[in-house]
Design a protein around this motif. Sequence first.
Motif, PDB file in Angstrom:
ATOM      1  N   SER A 131      -0.419  -7.127   3.736  1.00 49.25           N
ATOM      2  CA  SER A 131       0.647  -7.165   4.614  1.00 49.25           C
ATOM      3  C   SER A 131       0.487  -7.611   5.968  1.00 49.25           C
ATOM      4  O   SER A 131       1.326  -8.100   6.762  1.00 49.25           O
ATOM      5  CB  SER A 131       1.524  -5.852   4.550  1.00 49.25           C
ATOM      6  N   THR A 135      -4.219  -3.407   2.539  1.00 52.04           N
ATOM      7  CA  THR A 135      -2.996  -4.081   2.155  1.00 52.04           C
ATOM      8  C   THR A 135      -3.193  -5.582   2.496  1.00 52.04           C
ATOM      9  O   THR A 135      -3.731  -6.005   3.399  1.00 52.04           O
ATOM     10  CB  THR A 135      -1.919  -3.608   2.936  1.00 52.04           C
ATOM     11  N   SER A 162       0.853  -1.233  -0.092  1.00 50.17           N
ATOM     12  CA  SER A 162       0.181  -0.051   0.087  1.00 50.17           C
ATOM     13  C   SER A 162       0.728   1.226   0.093  1.00 50.17           C
ATOM     14  O   SER A 162       0.474   2.375  -0.333  1.00 50.17           O
ATOM     15  CB  SER A 162      -1.037   0.007   1.165  1.00 50.17           C
ATOM     16  N   ARG A 195       4.369  -8.284  -1.039  1.00 49.49           N
ATOM     17  CA  ARG A 195       4.274  -6.619  -1.420  1.00 49.49           C
ATOM     18  C   ARG A 195       2.871  -6.365  -2.368  1.00 49.49           C
ATOM     19  O   ARG A 195       3.204  -6.258  -3.451  1.00 49.49           O
ATOM     20  CB  ARG A 195       5.420  -6.205  -2.146  1.00 49.49           C
ATOM     21  N   ASP A 218      -6.622   4.986   5.194  1.00 50.00           N
ATOM     22  CA  ASP A 218      -5.918   4.007   5.455  1.00 50.00           C
ATOM     23  C   ASP A 218      -6.358   2.957   6.016  1.00 50.00           C
ATOM     24  O   ASP A 218      -6.208   3.245   7.255  1.00 50.00           O
ATOM     25  CB  ASP A 218      -4.473   4.627   5.599  1.00 50.00           C
ATOM     26  N   TYR A 252      -5.193  -1.870   8.798  1.00 48.03           N
ATOM     27  CA  TYR A 252      -5.492  -3.250   9.751  1.00 48.03           C
ATOM     28  C   TYR A 252      -6.960  -3.176   9.874  1.00 48.03           C
ATOM     29  O   TYR A 252      -7.576  -3.917  10.918  1.00 48.03           O
ATOM     30  CB  TYR A 252      -4.870  -2.327  11.145  1.00 48.03           C
TER      31      TYR A 252
HETATM   32  N1  PMP Z   1      -0.466   2.119   6.023  1.00 44.46           N
HETATM   33  C1  PMP Z   1      -0.267   1.877   7.118  1.00 44.46           C
HETATM   34  C2  PMP Z   1      -1.180   2.563   8.412  1.00 44.46           C
HETATM   35  C3  PMP Z   1       0.475   0.964   7.692  1.00 44.46           C
HETATM   36  O1  PMP Z   1       0.902   0.697   9.106  1.00 44.46           O
HETATM   37  C4  PMP Z   1       1.691   0.444   6.866  1.00 44.46           C
HETATM   38  C5  PMP Z   1       2.616  -0.700   7.099  1.00 44.46           C
HETATM   39  N2  PMP Z   1       3.144  -0.480   8.339  1.00 44.46           N
HETATM   40  C6  PMP Z   1       1.182   0.705   5.686  1.00 44.46           C
HETATM   41  C7  PMP Z   1       0.284   1.485   5.114  1.00 44.46           C
HETATM   42  C8  PMP Z   1       2.091   0.089   4.390  1.00 44.46           C
HETATM   43  O2  PMP Z   1       1.912  -1.474   4.370  1.00 44.46           O
HETATM   44  P1  PMP Z   1       2.339  -2.129   3.061  1.00 44.46           P
HETATM   45  O3  PMP Z   1       3.249  -1.126   2.065  1.00 44.46           O
HETATM   46  O4  PMP Z   1       3.285  -3.296   3.330  1.00 44.46           O
HETATM   47  O5  PMP Z   1       1.164  -2.538   2.416  1.00 44.46           O
END
Ligand code: PMP
Length: 368
Positions: free
Chosen positions: A229, A227, A100, A238, A199, A202
């Motif tokens: 992730s 994301t 993201s 990724r 965003d 989570y």
């Molecule tokens: N947004 C937030 C609020 C995050 O905490 C993180 C990762 N720590 C990301 C975006 C980016 O995550 P990624 O690039 O791994 O999707």
Amino acid sequence: MIGKSVTLADLPLRADLVGRSPYGAPQLDVPVQINTNENPFPPSPALVADLAASVGAAAVELNRYPDRDAVRLREQLAGYLSRATGVPLLTANLWAANGSNEILLQILQAFGGPGRRAMGFEPSYSMHPIIASGTQTDWVPFPRRADFTVDVDAAVAAIEEHAPDVLFVTSPNNPTGGSLTLDEVAALLQAAPGMVVVDEAYAEFSDQPSAVGLIDEFADRLLVVRTMSKAFAFAGGRLGYLAAAPAVVDALLLVRLPYHLSTLTQAAALAALRHGQETLASVAALVAERIRVQQALTEQGFSVVESDANFLLFGMFADASAAWQAYLDAGVLVRDMGIPGYLRTTIGTPADNDVFLAASAELAPVPD
Ligand code: PMP
């Protein structure tokens, strides 16, 4: 080492980047690594086998460029997000990129830039201002309350005053853990004159409804960023994505690099999505562990910020950086976000959390 005679100071760096620090969560090889909000559970053997076979099959065509628009992947992401939120989304509503972070970069390339400004509620995700600076977008920080919640009325007034071209709303917020309600997000959207990025990295850990449900009403300004992730345990793969009106996706196509998502990434992410249900079973386990760790820390005398993510911000430490070092000496890597008195811990496996809590017991605040 060749090239050592040149230092950063010798380079004709853009003036606004001089003196800046890169994003730098430490990557240290210690037994308990709970500092970057990863999912501690590795992919299942079935997922690994499916992914290896899919990537192997895709490798046969690596002489060709990947699908530039990642259509199959976006279609599957639309399916997942529709099921998760109950909002009917189509491929044209989805966009995907390498994490993201790359989605956020593309958003600021398209809607920020020189002469434009972005605003966020701090403390929040440190990459928002870093990506703003990389795209020469002015950054307007707006402080959260002492308990890290957003004073929405004050925020609306600040939005009206500063008229940000891009507003960042992180829900659940990193590093503090709390979410905004849908009504609060709608109030911010109502006030915002520019684009609003919610965003939701989570979101799977939270009970709050996703802002995806507001896209139709605020189609000309809302982007919901997600994301794989975190809940999907795919940080190394990724893959980040976004849901918005199709015209917003069209805007991002203007700035994305051609073929940004490799054939291998697309194949791997599709495999991870096929196994989504089994991977996402870890979410409930992590939420249960978060509740256990929060209770244990509270019993130890810490104050713990209310969280509906996979991490906890806790304190108060007389010296948070000394406490960070003490955890490290005990083999536990937590995160010092520079918030005076506080550290952040990611919810790990039950065994990780036990080691963390044993170290915490040694550092607990002395009652007065
Ligand atoms: N947004 C937030 C609020 C995050 O905490 C993180 C990762 N720590 C990301 C975006 C980016 O995550 P990624 O690039 O791994 O999707």
